[in-house]
Design a protein around this motif. Sequence first.
Motif, PDB file in Angstrom:
ATOM      1  N   HIS A  30       0.816  -1.211   0.000  1.00  6.42           N
ATOM      2  CA  HIS A  30       0.000   0.000   0.000  1.00  6.42           C
ATOM      3  C   HIS A  30       0.852   1.263   0.000  1.00  6.42           C
ATOM      4  CE1 HIS A  30       1.043  -0.825   4.171  1.00  6.42           C
ATOM      5  NE2 HIS A  30       0.816   0.455   4.448  1.00  6.42           N
ATOM      6  N   GLN A  31       2.181   1.132   0.272  1.00  2.33           N
ATOM      7  CA  GLN A  31       3.068   2.290   0.281  1.00  2.33           C
ATOM      8  C   GLN A  31       3.962   2.308  -0.960  1.00  2.33           C
ATOM      9  OE1 GLN A  31       5.258   2.339   3.929  1.00  2.33           O
ATOM     10  NE2 GLN A  31       3.468   2.743   5.200  1.00  2.33           N
ATOM     11  N   ARG A  32       3.445   1.922  -2.071  1.00  2.31           N
ATOM     12  CA  ARG A  32       4.236   1.906  -3.297  1.00  2.31           C
ATOM     13  C   ARG A  32       4.628   3.328  -3.671  1.00  2.31           C
ATOM     14  NH1 ARG A  32       1.994  -0.129  -9.207  1.00  2.31           N
ATOM     15  NH2 ARG A  32       3.988   0.042 -10.343  1.00  2.31           N
ATOM     16  N   PRO A  33       5.945   3.622  -3.768  1.00  2.00           N
ATOM     17  CA  PRO A  33       6.385   4.999  -4.042  1.00  2.00           C
ATOM     18  C   PRO A  33       6.113   5.408  -5.480  1.00  2.00           C
ATOM     19  CG  PRO A  33       8.272   3.541  -3.946  1.00  2.00           C
ATOM     20  CD  PRO A  33       7.087   2.709  -3.565  1.00  2.00           C
ATOM     21  N   THR A  34       5.977   6.710  -5.672  1.00  2.00           N
ATOM     22  CA  THR A  34       5.731   7.290  -6.996  1.00  2.00           C
ATOM     23  C   THR A  34       6.874   8.235  -7.341  1.00  2.00           C
ATOM     24  OG1 THR A  34       3.336   7.150  -6.676  1.00  2.00           O
ATOM     25  CG2 THR A  34       4.138   8.641  -8.393  1.00  2.00           C
ATOM     26  N   VAL A  35       7.436   8.080  -8.543  1.00  2.00           N
ATOM     27  CA  VAL A  35       8.559   8.890  -9.014  1.00  2.00           C
ATOM     28  C   VAL A  35       8.161   9.557 -10.325  1.00  2.00           C
ATOM     29  CG1 VAL A  35      10.947   8.868  -9.846  1.00  2.00           C
ATOM     30  CG2 VAL A  35      10.286   7.457  -7.884  1.00  2.00           C
ATOM     31  N   ALA A  36       8.372  10.879 -10.396  1.00  2.46           N
ATOM     32  CA  ALA A  36       8.147  11.620 -11.645  1.00  2.46           C
ATOM     33  C   ALA A  36       9.500  11.816 -12.327  1.00  2.46           C
ATOM     34  CB  ALA A  36       7.494  12.964 -11.352  1.00  2.46           C
ATOM     35  N   LEU A  37       9.634  11.299 -13.560  1.00  2.00           N
ATOM     36  CA  LEU A  37      10.894  11.330 -14.298  1.00  2.00           C
ATOM     37  C   LEU A  37      10.763  12.332 -15.439  1.00  2.00           C
ATOM     38  CD1 LEU A  37      13.685   9.980 -14.491  1.00  2.00           C
ATOM     39  CD2 LEU A  37      12.675   8.270 -15.985  1.00  2.00           C
ATOM     40  N   LEU A  38      11.524  13.427 -15.361  1.00  2.00           N
ATOM     41  CA  LEU A  38      11.451  14.499 -16.350  1.00  2.00           C
ATOM     42  C   LEU A  38      12.671  14.404 -17.261  1.00  2.00           C
ATOM     43  CD1 LEU A  38      10.458  17.409 -13.910  1.00  2.00           C
ATOM     44  CD2 LEU A  38       8.963  15.738 -15.030  1.00  2.00           C
ATOM     45  N   CYS A  39      12.439  14.094 -18.558  1.00  2.00           N
ATOM     46  CA  CYS A  39      13.529  13.874 -19.502  1.00  2.00           C
ATOM     47  C   CYS A  39      13.395  14.800 -20.712  1.00  2.00           C
ATOM     48  CB  CYS A  39      13.554  12.416 -19.987  1.00  2.00           C
ATOM     49  SG  CYS A  39      13.805  11.207 -18.659  1.00  2.00           S
ATOM     50  N   GLY A  40      14.541  15.173 -21.232  1.00  2.00           N
ATOM     51  CA  GLY A  40      14.583  15.967 -22.465  1.00  2.00           C
ATOM     52  C   GLY A  40      15.022  15.101 -23.643  1.00  2.00           C
ATOM     53  N   PRO A  41      14.942  15.603 -24.868  1.00  2.00           N
ATOM     54  CA  PRO A  41      15.274  14.828 -26.070  1.00  2.00           C
ATOM     55  C   PRO A  41      16.778  14.840 -26.367  1.00  2.00           C
ATOM     56  CG  PRO A  41      14.416  16.956 -26.705  1.00  2.00           C
ATOM     57  CD  PRO A  41      14.365  16.925 -25.214  1.00  2.00           C
ATOM     58  N   HIS A  42      17.588  14.293 -25.443  1.00  2.00           N
ATOM     59  CA  HIS A  42      19.032  14.248 -25.619  1.00  2.00           C
ATOM     60  C   HIS A  42      19.578  13.056 -24.837  1.00  2.00           C
ATOM     61  CE1 HIS A  42      18.457  16.295 -21.808  1.00  2.00           C
ATOM     62  NE2 HIS A  42      17.983  17.381 -22.451  1.00  2.00           N
ATOM     63  N   VAL A  43      20.921  12.917 -24.812  1.00  2.00           N
ATOM     64  CA  VAL A  43      21.541  11.762 -24.152  1.00  2.00           C
ATOM     65  C   VAL A  43      21.240  11.769 -22.661  1.00  2.00           C
ATOM     66  CG1 VAL A  43      23.730  10.607 -23.670  1.00  2.00           C
ATOM     67  CG2 VAL A  43      23.343  11.650 -25.896  1.00  2.00           C
ATOM     68  N   LYS A  44      21.186  12.951 -22.026  1.00  2.00           N
ATOM     69  CA  LYS A  44      20.842  13.014 -20.619  1.00  2.00           C
ATOM     70  C   LYS A  44      19.444  12.462 -20.378  1.00  2.00           C
ATOM     71  CE  LYS A  44      24.718  15.182 -20.033  1.00  2.00           C
ATOM     72  NZ  LYS A  44      25.894  14.475 -19.501  1.00  2.00           N
ATOM     73  N   GLY A  45      18.547  12.741 -21.302  1.00  2.00           N
ATOM     74  CA  GLY A  45      17.207  12.176 -21.180  1.00  2.00           C
ATOM     75  C   GLY A  45      17.213  10.670 -21.321  1.00  2.00           C
ATOM     76  N   ALA A  46      18.082  10.140 -22.210  1.00  2.00           N
ATOM     77  CA  ALA A  46      18.183   8.684 -22.351  1.00  2.00           C
ATOM     78  C   ALA A  46      18.685   8.029 -21.064  1.00  2.00           C
ATOM     79  CB  ALA A  46      19.104   8.359 -23.526  1.00  2.00           C
ATOM     80  N   GLN A  47      19.578   8.718 -20.373  1.00  2.00           N
ATOM     81  CA  GLN A  47      20.040   8.184 -19.088  1.00  2.00           C
ATOM     82  C   GLN A  47      18.888   8.124 -18.080  1.00  2.00           C
ATOM     83  OE1 GLN A  47      23.184  10.887 -18.059  1.00  2.00           O
ATOM     84  NE2 GLN A  47      24.666   9.985 -19.494  1.00  2.00           N
ATOM     85  N   GLY A  48      18.039   9.147 -18.082  1.00  2.00           N
ATOM     86  CA  GLY A  48      16.895   9.128 -17.186  1.00  2.00           C
ATOM     87  C   GLY A  48      15.903   8.036 -17.516  1.00  2.00           C
ATOM     88  N   ILE A  49      15.691   7.771 -18.835  1.00  2.00           N
ATOM     89  CA  ILE A  49      14.754   6.705 -19.216  1.00  2.00           C
ATOM     90  C   ILE A  49      15.279   5.348 -18.751  1.00  2.00           C
ATOM     91  CG2 ILE A  49      13.647   5.568 -21.164  1.00  2.00           C
ATOM     92  CD1 ILE A  49      13.817   8.237 -22.655  1.00  2.00           C
ATOM     93  N   SER A  50      16.627   5.148 -18.871  1.00  2.00           N
ATOM     94  CA  SER A  50      17.209   3.897 -18.376  1.00  2.00           C
ATOM     95  C   SER A  50      17.013   3.750 -16.872  1.00  2.00           C
ATOM     96  CB  SER A  50      18.698   3.870 -18.715  1.00  2.00           C
ATOM     97  OG  SER A  50      19.311   2.724 -18.173  1.00  2.00           O
ATOM     98  N   CYS A  51      17.160   4.844 -16.131  1.00  2.00           N
ATOM     99  CA  CYS A  51      16.914   4.803 -14.683  1.00  2.00           C
ATOM    100  C   CYS A  51      15.462   4.480 -14.382  1.00  2.00           C
ATOM    101  CB  CYS A  51      17.305   6.140 -14.075  1.00  2.00           C
ATOM    102  SG  CYS A  51      16.930   6.311 -12.317  1.00  2.00           S
ATOM    103  N   GLY A  52      14.522   5.071 -15.152  1.00  2.00           N
ATOM    104  CA  GLY A  52      13.105   4.791 -14.938  1.00  2.00           C
ATOM    105  C   GLY A  52      12.757   3.338 -15.180  1.00  2.00           C
TER     106      GLY A  52
END
Length: 506
Positions: free
Chosen positions: A330-352
């Motif tokens: 019941h305590q499942r955490p929620t994470v908002a992942l904000l990514c841009g259209p570049h390599v840094k965003g790809a790193q965030g998608i991999s983390c997500g």
Amino acid sequence: MATDWLGSIVSINCGESLGVYQGRVSAVDQVSQTISLTRPFHNGVKCLVPEVTFRAGDITELKILEIPGLGDSRQCGDSQQMDMAVSGVGCQVGPSQNGTGKVLKKPVSSSAPQNIPRRTDMKSQDIVVSPQQQCSKSYMDRHVETLSQSKGFRRRHNSWSSSSRHPNQVTPKKSGLKNGQMKSKDDECFGDDIDEIPDTDFDFEGNLALFDKAAVFEEIETYERRSGTRSRGTPNEKPARYRHDENILESEPIVYRRIVVPQNPNKEFCTDSGLVVPSVSYELHKKLLAVAEKHGLTLERRLEMTGVCASQMALSLLGGPNRLNPKNVHQRPTVALLCGPHVKGAQGISCGRHLSNHDVHVILFLPNFVKMLESITNELNLFSKTQGQQVSSVKDLPDTPVDLVINCLDCHENAFLRDQPWYKAVVDWANQNRAPVLSIDPPISEMELGIDAKWSLALGLPLPLGERAGRVYLCDIGIPQKVFQEVGINYHSPFGCKFVIPLHST
């Protein structure tokens, strides 16, 4: 009739307030109802006055300890009889059961001092004598001698003696047997007179000053040299003991500056163990990643390592095992992942993707573009196979605060993206949401940061980040040591047994 009691030794109990008095009757006045005692004892202690007088109303109980006029043999000396009377050794005469003799017994007085029982070879028992032998001189002398031997002890052990003696027990004279007989334990313990106890305290300091420690140690050392104890290998001191976390082997001194960069660093950090980690410029960091990619550390591998390290840090920030376990569904955490259209965003998608695999509810924001980078397309394809949710509009982001916001919007290049409407809308949403922010590989310039972060994760070596980056962490993305040497960096890993370590500003 009253004059018949003159000379008798009596015990008068006057209650709890006045106590118990013992002495010889010197006067009895029937008119005033008074009785006087000479040589009185009060509660076992001899009074200072030679005579005391009592009224009949003050007397609670009167006991006759000795009656005069029973013969010349009865007179055992005034002082001796008084000591015997107050000690509870009076001779109370009464008929025996057969009528032919008298039984001598000691009346019990709770306040008079008593002599203690002594262990002898003779058994204490009642002594039956004839009327002509009552209170004979020899019998009284035996008791007077016994009492005189124990007089010093009676003063100290009145209460114990009176409670331990049998009321009908007579203490005979101690036997003088020596050879073959065990010495009396009571005499060994209590035989000393109280007058022999010294009144002065023991001088500990003076006695200790008599001990010459230097001379004693010198004597011991001389003995060891002569006997050859040390030459035979006998240790002269205890071996050192080490804790479980101490190294028993001698090692080289610790060098805390084991990473040297070719350029003068703008900022330096240090680890929890004290190792110095210098920062590098963005150009040197970019060159390091290019050389690593040339040697086989491709972009896909680097994205995977960054995603794993970032997800581990995010899981720790979310509560770790205390939050993520089967009992806390019941305590499942929620994470908002904000990514841009570049390599840094790809790193965030991999983390997500890794967070979603660990049962974290991930909401991925990525704006719509006609053409995406190949790395982003590949990461989105893998992310779509998880239970994560992808949105492209700010309106689809949660209205309530989330547990964590991961910021991958900013990039070292492409500064024009910060002027886009979607970028400004996402930044406003993140600033209004009260969730803490984790930035992955943020840019150097603080002017390029639209969202203030609480934590920032650097890759390989840190950049000279400012205060808006929050607390800096460093992750290992798998760059070999020789790759660092190729770009002119003398590198020794500061990670130890971890892949993510915190850095502190020096």
